[in-house]
Design a protein around this motif. Structure first.
Motif, PDB file in Angstrom:
ATOM      1  N   ASN A  79      -1.291  -9.847  -0.736  1.00  0.00           N
ATOM      2  CA  ASN A  79      -1.553  -8.558  -1.463  1.00  0.00           C
ATOM      3  C   ASN A  79      -0.247  -7.719  -0.776  1.00  0.00           C
ATOM      4  N   SER A  80       0.381  -6.792  -1.587  1.00  0.00           N
ATOM      5  CA  SER A  80       1.481  -6.016  -0.937  1.00  0.00           C
ATOM      6  C   SER A  80       1.522  -4.717  -2.001  1.00  0.00           C
ATOM      7  N   GLU A  81       2.072  -3.600  -1.366  1.00  0.00           N
ATOM      8  CA  GLU A  81       2.239  -2.302  -1.919  1.00  0.00           C
ATOM      9  C   GLU A  81       3.566  -1.634  -1.349  1.00  0.00           C
ATOM     10  N   ILE A  82       4.146  -0.876  -2.190  1.00  0.00           N
ATOM     11  CA  ILE A  82       5.247  -0.081  -1.532  1.00  0.00           C
ATOM     12  C   ILE A  82       4.658   1.116  -1.056  1.00  0.00           C
ATOM     13  N   LEU A  83       5.027   1.762   0.058  1.00  0.00           N
ATOM     14  CA  LEU A  83       4.477   3.054   0.739  1.00  0.00           C
ATOM     15  C   LEU A  83       5.960   3.932   0.671  1.00  0.00           C
ATOM     16  N   LYS A  84       5.988   4.918  -0.156  1.00  0.00           N
ATOM     17  CA  LYS A  84       6.973   5.956  -0.064  1.00  0.00           C
ATOM     18  C   LYS A  84       6.689   7.101   0.620  1.00  0.00           C
ATOM     19  N   GLN A  85       7.643   8.053   0.796  1.00  0.00           N
ATOM     20  CA  GLN A  85       7.312   9.163   1.399  1.00  0.00           C
ATOM     21  C   GLN A  85       6.388  10.108   0.695  1.00  0.00           C
ATOM     22  N   GLY A  86       5.367  10.641   1.449  1.00  0.00           N
ATOM     23  CA  GLY A  86       4.293  11.328   0.659  1.00  0.00           C
ATOM     24  C   GLY A  86       3.227  10.723   0.214  1.00  0.00           C
ATOM     25  N   GLU A  87       3.231   9.184   0.197  1.00  0.00           N
ATOM     26  CA  GLU A  87       2.098   8.435   0.001  1.00  0.00           C
ATOM     27  C   GLU A  87       1.351   8.065   0.674  1.00  0.00           C
ATOM     28  N   THR A  88       0.041   7.366   0.514  1.00  0.00           N
ATOM     29  CA  THR A  88      -0.871   7.094   1.697  1.00  0.00           C
ATOM     30  C   THR A  88      -1.704   5.664   1.202  1.00  0.00           C
ATOM     31  N   LEU A  89      -1.837   4.700   2.195  1.00  0.00           N
ATOM     32  CA  LEU A  89      -2.577   3.573   1.945  1.00  0.00           C
ATOM     33  C   LEU A  89      -3.711   3.431   2.960  1.00  0.00           C
ATOM     34  N   CYS A 133     -11.869  -1.335  12.579  1.00  0.00           N
ATOM     35  CA  CYS A 133     -11.746   0.109  11.993  1.00  0.00           C
ATOM     36  C   CYS A 133     -10.872  -0.034  10.731  1.00  0.00           C
ATOM     37  N   PHE A 134     -11.241   0.936   9.881  1.00  0.00           N
ATOM     38  CA  PHE A 134     -10.020   1.124   8.868  1.00  0.00           C
ATOM     39  C   PHE A 134      -8.710   1.562   9.392  1.00  0.00           C
ATOM     40  N   LEU A 135      -7.772   1.644   8.536  1.00  0.00           N
ATOM     41  CA  LEU A 135      -6.495   2.216   9.061  1.00  0.00           C
ATOM     42  C   LEU A 135      -5.825   3.000   7.853  1.00  0.00           C
ATOM     43  N   VAL A 136      -5.473   4.159   8.196  1.00  0.00           N
ATOM     44  CA  VAL A 136      -4.736   4.861   7.135  1.00  0.00           C
ATOM     45  C   VAL A 136      -3.265   4.875   7.460  1.00  0.00           C
ATOM     46  N   LEU A 137      -2.455   4.614   6.594  1.00  0.00           N
ATOM     47  CA  LEU A 137      -1.028   4.729   6.649  1.00  0.00           C
ATOM     48  C   LEU A 137      -0.255   5.787   5.809  1.00  0.00           C
ATOM     49  N   MET A 138       0.329   6.874   6.549  1.00  0.00           N
ATOM     50  CA  MET A 138       0.706   8.037   5.561  1.00  0.00           C
ATOM     51  C   MET A 138       2.658   7.734   5.624  1.00  0.00           C
ATOM     52  N   GLY A 139       2.962   7.690   4.729  1.00  0.00           N
ATOM     53  CA  GLY A 139       4.435   7.611   4.518  1.00  0.00           C
ATOM     54  C   GLY A 139       5.213   8.981   4.795  1.00  0.00           C
ATOM     55  N   VAL A 140       5.718   9.344   6.084  1.00  0.00           N
ATOM     56  CA  VAL A 140       6.207  10.390   6.378  1.00  0.00           C
ATOM     57  C   VAL A 140       8.009  10.471   6.344  1.00  0.00           C
ATOM     58  N   GLU A 141       8.415   9.336   6.145  1.00  0.00           N
ATOM     59  CA  GLU A 141       9.927   9.387   6.043  1.00  0.00           C
ATOM     60  C   GLU A 141      10.460   7.937   5.558  1.00  0.00           C
ATOM     61  N   GLY A 142      11.341   7.923   4.590  1.00  0.00           N
ATOM     62  CA  GLY A 142      11.718   6.499   3.881  1.00  0.00           C
ATOM     63  C   GLY A 142      10.648   5.908   3.292  1.00  0.00           C
ATOM     64  N   GLU A 143      10.950   4.487   2.971  1.00  0.00           N
ATOM     65  CA  GLU A 143      10.188   3.675   2.080  1.00  0.00           C
ATOM     66  C   GLU A 143       9.973   2.427   2.891  1.00  0.00           C
ATOM     67  N   SER A 144       8.512   2.139   2.606  1.00  0.00           N
ATOM     68  CA  SER A 144       8.253   0.710   3.368  1.00  0.00           C
ATOM     69  C   SER A 144       7.488  -0.416   2.311  1.00  0.00           C
ATOM     70  N   PHE A 145       7.710  -1.606   2.642  1.00  0.00           N
ATOM     71  CA  PHE A 145       7.023  -2.585   1.708  1.00  0.00           C
ATOM     72  C   PHE A 145       6.132  -2.968   2.690  1.00  0.00           C
ATOM     73  N   ILE A 146       4.678  -2.939   2.456  1.00  0.00           N
ATOM     74  CA  ILE A 146       3.833  -3.283   3.404  1.00  0.00           C
ATOM     75  C   ILE A 146       2.873  -4.409   2.537  1.00  0.00           C
ATOM     76  N   SER A 147       2.733  -5.558   3.379  1.00  0.00           N
ATOM     77  CA  SER A 147       1.960  -6.588   2.935  1.00  0.00           C
ATOM     78  C   SER A 147       0.989  -7.319   3.605  1.00  0.00           C
ATOM     79  N   LEU A 148      -0.101  -7.861   3.236  1.00  0.00           N
ATOM     80  CA  LEU A 148      -1.162  -8.501   3.982  1.00  0.00           C
ATOM     81  C   LEU A 148      -1.046 -10.111   4.071  1.00  0.00           C
ATOM     82  N   GLU A 149      -1.725 -10.779   4.802  1.00  0.00           N
ATOM     83  CA  GLU A 149      -1.801 -12.141   5.053  1.00  0.00           C
ATOM     84  C   GLU A 149      -1.850 -12.823   3.653  1.00  0.00           C
ATOM     85  N   ASN A 150      -2.939 -12.373   2.863  1.00  0.00           N
ATOM     86  CA  ASN A 150      -3.178 -12.934   1.619  1.00  0.00           C
ATOM     87  C   ASN A 150      -2.076 -12.853   0.558  1.00  0.00           C
TER      88      ASN A 150
END
Length: 325
Positions: free
Chosen positions: A292-302, A273-290
Motif C-alpha cells: 500500500n502506498s500514498e503520495i504525501l504533498k505539502q499541506g497533506e496529512t496521512l 500507537c497510530f502516527l500522523v504524518l504532515m507534509g510541511v515541505e516537498g513531496e514524498s512517496f510513502i509505502s507500507l510493507e504490504n
C-alpha cells in the motif's frame, strides 16, 4: 470480514473565518469555496466535524466508525485504553490573512468542569510567513489581574503583549492559559488536543458581515489566564538529513520532524500507537510493507494505523512532521 488497514487520507474539513484567506488553495491546492478560508481540519473527531476517509476501500467511512470497528488496531492498545472511541488529537493547517483574535484556552480541569471537553494544549510549525509576520505569545512583563482587567476595559490589551517575528521552520508550544494570536501573513501546521474551546479576549474592534462585533469571553478567560511573562514558548530543535529529530514531547503529543533526501525506512514495530504524518515541505512517496502506498504533498496529512510495523519514505527532498501521543 474487515478490510486490512492502510495509509489513510481524510477529506479536509474547511472552515471559513473572518481572518482567513486564499493560501490554503494557493499553497496546498485545497478546494476552498471562499476567499476567507482560515482552517483545514485534516483529522478531527469532534462531534460535529468528524473526518471522513477519502482514499482506498474504506473511503466514505468516518474516523468515529474506524475507531469503533478497528479499536486498538487503529490507534494502539494503550491509546484505546485511555481514550476509547475518541481520537485524542486534532490536526489542522491554518492561513491567517488577517490577525486572529487574541485568545487563550482552558486546561483539562477547567475544560472538563465547564465544557465537558479536553483542555487545549497545542503546537505550531510555521510553513510560510510574509515579511515581518509575527505571533503574539504572552505578556511583555508580568501583570496583575487588576491591571489585566483595566487593559481589557480600556481596549488597550495589545500594548502589553509580547510579539515574536517568525520564519519558516519555527516551532512553538502553546500551553493552556497562554494569551496568544497568530498574526497576519502566517500559514502554519497545528497539532492540538481534541478540543474546540477558545476564550476570545480581544478582536481588533472588527465587525462581522452583519455589522456586529464577535463575542468576547472576558469572565471565563479570567479564571484560566496565565498573567506571567514567562517566555520559552519557541522550541529549539535540529534537523539532520535522512533522520528523525524530536521537536517536542509532552503528556499530550510527541512531534518529530523527518528530513528525507532519497529513501528512508521507519521501523514502528516497537511503537504501539497510530502516527500522523504532515507534509510541511516537498513531496514524498510513502509505502507500507504490504505494498500500500500514498503520495504525501505539502499541506497533506496521512494517518498510519498502529498495526503498521514499517514504512518507506522516498523523496528528492521533503520535511514531514511525525506526530503521536
Amino acid at each position: 470480514m474487515k478490510n486490512e488497514l492502510y495509509l489513510l487520507k481524510f477529506e479536509p474539513i474547511l472552515k471559513e473565518k473572518i481572518w482567513g484567506g486564499k493560501k490554503l488553495n494557493a499553497l496546498f491546492n485545497k478546494k476552498i469555496s471562499s476567499n476567507r478560508t482560515g482552517e483545514s481540519w485534516e483529522i478531527s473527531d469532534l462531534e460535529n466535524d468528524r473526518s471522513v476517509v477519502s482514499n482506498g476501500s474504506l473511503k466514505g467511512k468516518s474516523l468515529q466508525w474506524l475507531l469503533k470497528e478497528y479499536k486498538e488496531e487503529l490507534v494502539g492498545k494503550e491509546v484505546f485504553k485511555n481514550f476509547g472511541i475518541k481520537f485524542p488529537l486534532l490536526i489542522k493547517y491554518i492561513d491567517a490573512a488577517e490577525n486572529l483574535s487574541i485568545q487563550l484556552h482552558p486546561n483539562d480541569k477547567i475544560a472538563k468542569e465547564k465544557h465537558n471537553s479536553f483542555g487545549k494544549t497545542e503546537m505550531w510549525y510555521i510553513m510560510q510567513a510574509d515579511e515581518n509576520a509575527e505571533l503574539i505569545l504572552g505578556f511583555e512583563e508580568p501583570i496583575s489581574k487588576f491591571r489585566y482587567v483595566e487593559l481589557v476595559e480600556k481596549n488597550e490589551l495589545p500594548e502589553a503583549l509580547n510579539k515574536v517575528k517568525v520564519k519558516v521552520g519555527d516551532a512553538f508550544i502553546i500551553p493552556p492559559g497562554l494569551v496568544h494570536a497568530i498574526g497576519k501573513g502566517v500559514v502554519l501546521a497545528e497539532i492540538q488536543q481534541t478540543s474546540d474551546v477558545t476564550y476570545r479576549i480581544y478582536d481588533w474592534d472588527r465587525k462581522t458581515e452583519t455589522g456586529k462585533k464577535r463575542d468576547l469571553h472576558t469572565a471565563l478567560a479570567l479564571e484560566a489566564i496565565d498573567l506571567s511573562s514567562e517566555n520559552g514558548h519557541e522550541i529549539a530543535y535540529k534537523i539532520q538529513a535522512n533522520s528523525t529529530s524530536e521537536i517536542i514531547a509532552n503528556s499530550y503529543f510527541k512531534t518529530n520532524i523527518i528530513a528525507v533526501e532519497g529513501e528512508l525506512t521507519k521501523d514502528y514495530s516497537q511503537i504501539d500507537c497510530f502516527l500522523v504524518l504532515m507534509g510541511v515541505e516537498g513531496e514524498s512517496f510513502i509505502s507500507l510493507e504490504n505494498g500500500n502506498s500514498e503520495i504525501l504533498k505539502q499541506g497533506e496529512t496521512l494517518l498510519i494505523p498502529a498495526s503498521a510495523s514499517k514504512i518507506k519514505i522516498n523523496s528528492t527532498e521533503a520535511k514531514i512532521l511525525e506526530v503521536r501521543v
